[in-house]
Scaffold this motif. Structure first.
Motif, short mmCIF file in Angstrom:
data_model
loop_
_atom_site.label_atom_id
_atom_site.label_comp_id
_atom_site.label_asym_id
_atom_site.label_seq_id
_atom_site.Cartn_x
_atom_site.Cartn_y
_atom_site.Cartn_z
N LYS A 73 -6.48 -15.97 -8.07
CA LYS A 73 -7.52 -15.88 -7.67
C LYS A 73 -8.13 -17.33 -7.77
N ASP A 89 -15.35 -15.24 2.72
CA ASP A 89 -13.91 -14.73 2.15
C ASP A 89 -13.76 -15.20 0.49
N GLU A 91 -14.08 -14.23 -2.39
CA GLU A 91 -13.79 -13.24 -3.35
C GLU A 91 -12.06 -12.92 -3.06
N THR A 92 -11.54 -13.21 -1.66
CA THR A 92 -10.51 -12.85 -1.73
C THR A 92 -9.56 -13.91 -1.35
N ARG A 122 -1.40 -10.87 -1.36
CA ARG A 122 -1.62 -10.07 -0.47
C ARG A 122 -1.94 -8.66 -1.05
N GLU A 123 -1.05 -8.21 -1.82
CA GLU A 123 -0.88 -7.02 -2.90
C GLU A 123 -2.18 -6.96 -3.38
N SER A 124 -2.65 -8.01 -4.08
CA SER A 124 -3.70 -7.82 -5.07
C SER A 124 -5.21 -8.05 -4.24
N GLY A 125 -5.15 -7.94 -2.73
CA GLY A 125 -6.36 -8.03 -2.21
C GLY A 125 -6.67 -9.39 -1.58
N ALA A 126 -5.86 -10.49 -1.94
CA ALA A 126 -6.21 -11.79 -1.33
C ALA A 126 -5.90 -11.68 0.03
N THR A 127 -6.66 -12.50 0.99
CA THR A 127 -6.55 -12.59 2.30
C THR A 127 -6.43 -14.27 2.95
#
Length: 180
Positions: A73, A89, A91-92, A122-127
């Motif tokens: 992150k 975005d 936070e991601t 991506r699997e942990s929510g990052a975009t």
């Protein structure tokens, strides 16, 4: 090419990761950074923490570790706009830094590293991913451009031992595809 792969780095890989970082930067950035800066690159302790947190993946070819990526992150100060405001975005957004020893370059290791890191992020929510690249480092800028990442207009100037080092931020989707 011998078997190539990407794995999570462990404490057993720490010494090799530190060596690759120091030697590659000494070679690639000898004209950008003064020797005293290159001689005092990140401490083993900083790398040990990143490895312990699972933020480092290593690339291998056969029995050799040939490069690594650090991906996690992005801290707010890394993703902030030039005026200090945060994008929607923030936070991601992930911060990504990839390094492959030049002698192992152009064999797909960097792309494999970023592709695996992107999938995990991506699997942990990052975009979205960002990376900081010295403005004069054409090879790294070209690498990120091949991934579809482009400069987002944000620059910063660091004090590199009394010498200014201008960096550009590149940004892109975490959708890196490997060519077959």
């Amino acid at each position: 090419m011998a078997d190539a792969g990407v794995d999570i780095a462990t404490a057993a890989d720490l010494q090799e990761i530190v060596r690759i970082h120091r030697e590659t930067w000494r070679l690639a950035y000898a004209e950008l950074l003064p020797p005293e800066v290159l001689d005092t690159l990140d401490t083993d302790e900083a790398w040990a923490l990143a490895v312990q947190q699972g933020a480092v993946l290593k690339a291998t070819e056969g029995e050799w570790t040939v490069g690594f990526v650090v991906a996690s992150k992005a801290p707010e100060e890394e993703v902030a706009r030039a005026d200090g405001s945060l994008p929607a975005d923030a936070e991601t957004t992930a911060l990504v830094s990839v390094l492959v020893e030049p002698r192992w370059g152009r064999r797909g290791h960097g792309t494999r590293l970023v592709a695996e890191a992107a999938q995990r992020l991506r699997e942990s929510g990052a975009t979205r991913g960002i990376a900081w690249v010295p403005e004069a480092d054409k090879a790294s800028k070209n690498f990120y451009e091949r991934l579809g990442w482009t400069g987002d207009g944000t620059v910063r100037t660091l004090d590199a031992g009394g010498r200014p080092l201008r960096e550009v931020r590149v940004s892109g989707e975490l959708a890196v595809r490997l060519d077959d």
